[in-house]
Design a protein around this motif. Sequence first.
Motif, PDB file in Angstrom:
ATOM      1  N   LEU A 217       0.830  -1.213   0.000  1.00 14.12           N
ATOM      2  CA  LEU A 217       0.000   0.000   0.000  1.00 14.12           C
ATOM      3  C   LEU A 217       0.866   1.265   0.000  1.00 14.12           C
ATOM      4  N   ASP A 218       2.054   1.181  -0.559  1.00  8.41           N
ATOM      5  CA  ASP A 218       2.982   2.315  -0.529  1.00  8.41           C
ATOM      6  C   ASP A 218       2.393   3.533  -1.241  1.00  8.41           C
ATOM      7  N   GLN A 219       1.900   3.349  -2.467  1.00  7.77           N
ATOM      8  CA  GLN A 219       1.356   4.462  -3.241  1.00  7.77           C
ATOM      9  C   GLN A 219       0.097   5.025  -2.592  1.00  7.77           C
ATOM     10  N   SER A 220      -0.756   4.162  -2.081  1.00  6.29           N
ATOM     11  CA  SER A 220      -2.002   4.612  -1.447  1.00  6.29           C
ATOM     12  C   SER A 220      -1.729   5.470  -0.221  1.00  6.29           C
ATOM     13  N   GLU A 221      -0.751   5.055   0.587  1.00  4.17           N
ATOM     14  CA  GLU A 221      -0.399   5.844   1.774  1.00  4.17           C
ATOM     15  C   GLU A 221       0.176   7.190   1.376  1.00  4.17           C
ATOM     16  N   ARG A 222       0.973   7.206   0.312  1.00 10.15           N
ATOM     17  CA  ARG A 222       1.538   8.466  -0.177  1.00 10.15           C
ATOM     18  C   ARG A 222       0.429   9.395  -0.681  1.00 10.15           C
ATOM     19  N   LEU A 223      -0.555   8.831  -1.355  1.00  9.89           N
ATOM     20  CA  LEU A 223      -1.677   9.626  -1.865  1.00  9.89           C
ATOM     21  C   LEU A 223      -2.504  10.204  -0.729  1.00  9.89           C
ATOM     22  N   GLU A 224      -2.707   9.434   0.333  1.00 10.40           N
ATOM     23  CA  GLU A 224      -3.484   9.919   1.472  1.00 10.40           C
ATOM     24  C   GLU A 224      -2.771  11.085   2.151  1.00 10.40           C
ATOM     25  N   ARG A 225      -1.453  10.987   2.298  1.00 10.60           N
ATOM     26  CA  ARG A 225      -0.699  12.095   2.902  1.00 10.60           C
ATOM     27  C   ARG A 225      -0.784  13.348   2.029  1.00 10.60           C
ATOM     28  N   SER A 226      -0.671  13.164   0.721  1.00  6.58           N
ATOM     29  CA  SER A 226      -0.761  14.292  -0.206  1.00  6.58           C
ATOM     30  C   SER A 226      -2.148  14.918  -0.178  1.00  6.58           C
ATOM     31  N   LYS A 227      -3.166  14.083  -0.067  1.00 10.19           N
ATOM     32  CA  LYS A 227      -4.548  14.576  -0.012  1.00 10.19           C
ATOM     33  C   LYS A 227      -4.772  15.458   1.199  1.00 10.19           C
ATOM     34  N   ARG A 228      -4.247  15.063   2.339  1.00 10.93           N
ATOM     35  CA  ARG A 228      -4.408  15.875   3.553  1.00 10.93           C
ATOM     36  C   ARG A 228      -3.667  17.198   3.444  1.00 10.93           C
ATOM     37  N   ARG A 229      -2.492  17.170   2.792  1.00  9.12           N
ATOM     38  CA  ARG A 229      -1.702  18.400   2.675  1.00  9.12           C
ATOM     39  C   ARG A 229      -2.352  19.427   1.746  1.00  9.12           C
ATOM     40  N   HIS A 230      -3.006  18.946   0.681  1.00 13.94           N
ATOM     41  CA  HIS A 230      -3.528  19.852  -0.339  1.00 13.94           C
ATOM     42  C   HIS A 230      -5.030  20.105  -0.228  1.00 13.94           C
ATOM     43  N   ARG A 231      -5.619  19.701   0.887  1.00 15.88           N
ATOM     44  CA  ARG A 231      -7.069  19.892   1.036  1.00 15.88           C
ATOM     45  C   ARG A 231      -7.443  21.369   1.007  1.00 15.88           C
ATOM     46  N   TRP A 232      -6.580  22.208   1.572  1.00 17.11           N
ATOM     47  CA  TRP A 232      -6.874  23.642   1.605  1.00 17.11           C
ATOM     48  C   TRP A 232      -6.921  24.232   0.207  1.00 17.11           C
ATOM     49  N   LEU A 233      -6.154  23.644  -0.730  1.00 20.09           N
ATOM     50  CA  LEU A 233      -6.121  24.156  -2.088  1.00 20.09           C
ATOM     51  C   LEU A 233      -7.495  24.042  -2.748  1.00 20.09           C
ATOM     52  N   TRP A 234      -8.200  22.956  -2.487  1.00 18.87           N
ATOM     53  CA  TRP A 234      -9.534  22.776  -3.070  1.00 18.87           C
ATOM     54  C   TRP A 234     -10.526  23.787  -2.510  1.00 18.87           C
ATOM     55  N   VAL A 235     -10.340  24.155  -1.249  1.00 19.10           N
ATOM     56  CA  VAL A 235     -11.207  25.172  -0.657  1.00 19.10           C
ATOM     57  C   VAL A 235     -11.002  26.509  -1.371  1.00 19.10           C
ATOM     58  N   VAL A 236      -9.742  26.852  -1.632  1.00 19.59           N
ATOM     59  CA  VAL A 236      -9.427  28.102  -2.329  1.00 19.59           C
ATOM     60  C   VAL A 236      -9.999  28.082  -3.749  1.00 19.59           C
ATOM     61  N   LEU A 237      -9.840  26.976  -4.461  1.00 23.13           N
ATOM     62  CA  LEU A 237     -10.358  26.871  -5.826  1.00 23.13           C
ATOM     63  C   LEU A 237     -11.879  26.995  -5.854  1.00 23.13           C
ATOM     64  N   PHE A 238     -12.539  26.373  -4.874  1.00 14.29           N
ATOM     65  CA  PHE A 238     -13.999  26.461  -4.804  1.00 14.29           C
ATOM     66  C   PHE A 238     -14.444  27.905  -4.566  1.00 14.29           C
ATOM     67  N   LEU A 239     -13.750  28.598  -3.680  1.00 11.62           N
ATOM     68  CA  LEU A 239     -14.101  29.992  -3.397  1.00 11.62           C
ATOM     69  C   LEU A 239     -13.869  30.879  -4.623  1.00 11.62           C
ATOM     70  N   LEU A 240     -12.777  30.630  -5.343  1.00  7.27           N
ATOM     71  CA  LEU A 240     -12.502  31.401  -6.560  1.00  7.27           C
ATOM     72  C   LEU A 240     -13.572  31.153  -7.619  1.00  7.27           C
ATOM     73  N   LEU A 241     -13.985  29.909  -7.760  1.00  8.87           N
ATOM     74  CA  LEU A 241     -15.016  29.563  -8.732  1.00  8.87           C
ATOM     75  C   LEU A 241     -16.325  30.257  -8.390  1.00  8.87           C
ATOM     76  N   THR A 242     -16.715  30.198  -7.116  1.00 13.93           N
ATOM     77  CA  THR A 242     -17.956  30.839  -6.687  1.00 13.93           C
ATOM     78  C   THR A 242     -17.890  32.348  -6.893  1.00 13.93           C
ATOM     79  N   ALA A 243     -16.756  32.941  -6.525  1.00 10.87           N
ATOM     80  CA  ALA A 243     -16.601  34.392  -6.674  1.00 10.87           C
ATOM     81  C   ALA A 243     -16.652  34.805  -8.140  1.00 10.87           C
ATOM     82  N   SER A 244     -16.050  34.013  -9.036  1.00 10.81           N
ATOM     83  CA  SER A 244     -16.045  34.356 -10.462  1.00 10.81           C
ATOM     84  C   SER A 244     -17.443  34.303 -11.049  1.00 10.81           C
TER      85      SER A 244
END
Length: 236
Positions: free
Chosen positions: A199-226
Amino acid sequence: MKKDELIHMWQEGNDRMYRDEKTDRDMITQYLGEKTLKGNRSINFNLVFYGAVQVANIIMLSMNLAGYLNNPAMIWILISQLAITIGALVFGMDVFYKFREINNYSDTLQNLIRKQLWFYRRPYEVWLVLASVSAIILMTNVNLYIDNDNGSYVINNKVMYVGVTLGALLIIYGTQKATSLLGLRRLKGYLADLQQGALDQSERLERSKRRHRWLWVVLFLLLTASLIFGILTAVK
């Protein structure tokens, strides 16, 4: 200790190792199967949501066709948008049923993931473009309906209008594309883990997902604002 006893112990050890290895592989397959199923839900939601957007487009376009009946130039624009919308809706339904056919859980998980990788790279990629255009058509037709002045529509700042529309299109498509690329990366990781029995790749993906979760919040806010800014600009 007799030779037969040594052989028997060696065979028992091999059988135990085989059972443990098989158990580990079964657990890995079950875990990755659940992860794949979770990703399928987001695709299904996306397809259904933008299908609803296209239905809303047909309703708004029908209302605007009636409202701009005496404006030949606008009528042709609306008819073109209606043709694009109907085509996108039909294609989206075909993509939806293709995805359901792909997710045949009687097949092995590896084959299922390979089919999903094909889906992301082929029909879903085309659908992303049509879905983004559909969102812009809805935004445009809401503006047309609100600002209908006896069958005419005035754009005070054409450069601003075009810029905002293109910006909204790029943001919508960019967000969808980024999500699609993450889906591809996720499936590739799952396939690699299945082949390696780890499960090496899956664990790496989960760590990356937690780190970049804030990025999706920013993108959603930009989309709504636009979208809000586009509507307010058009109304002015």
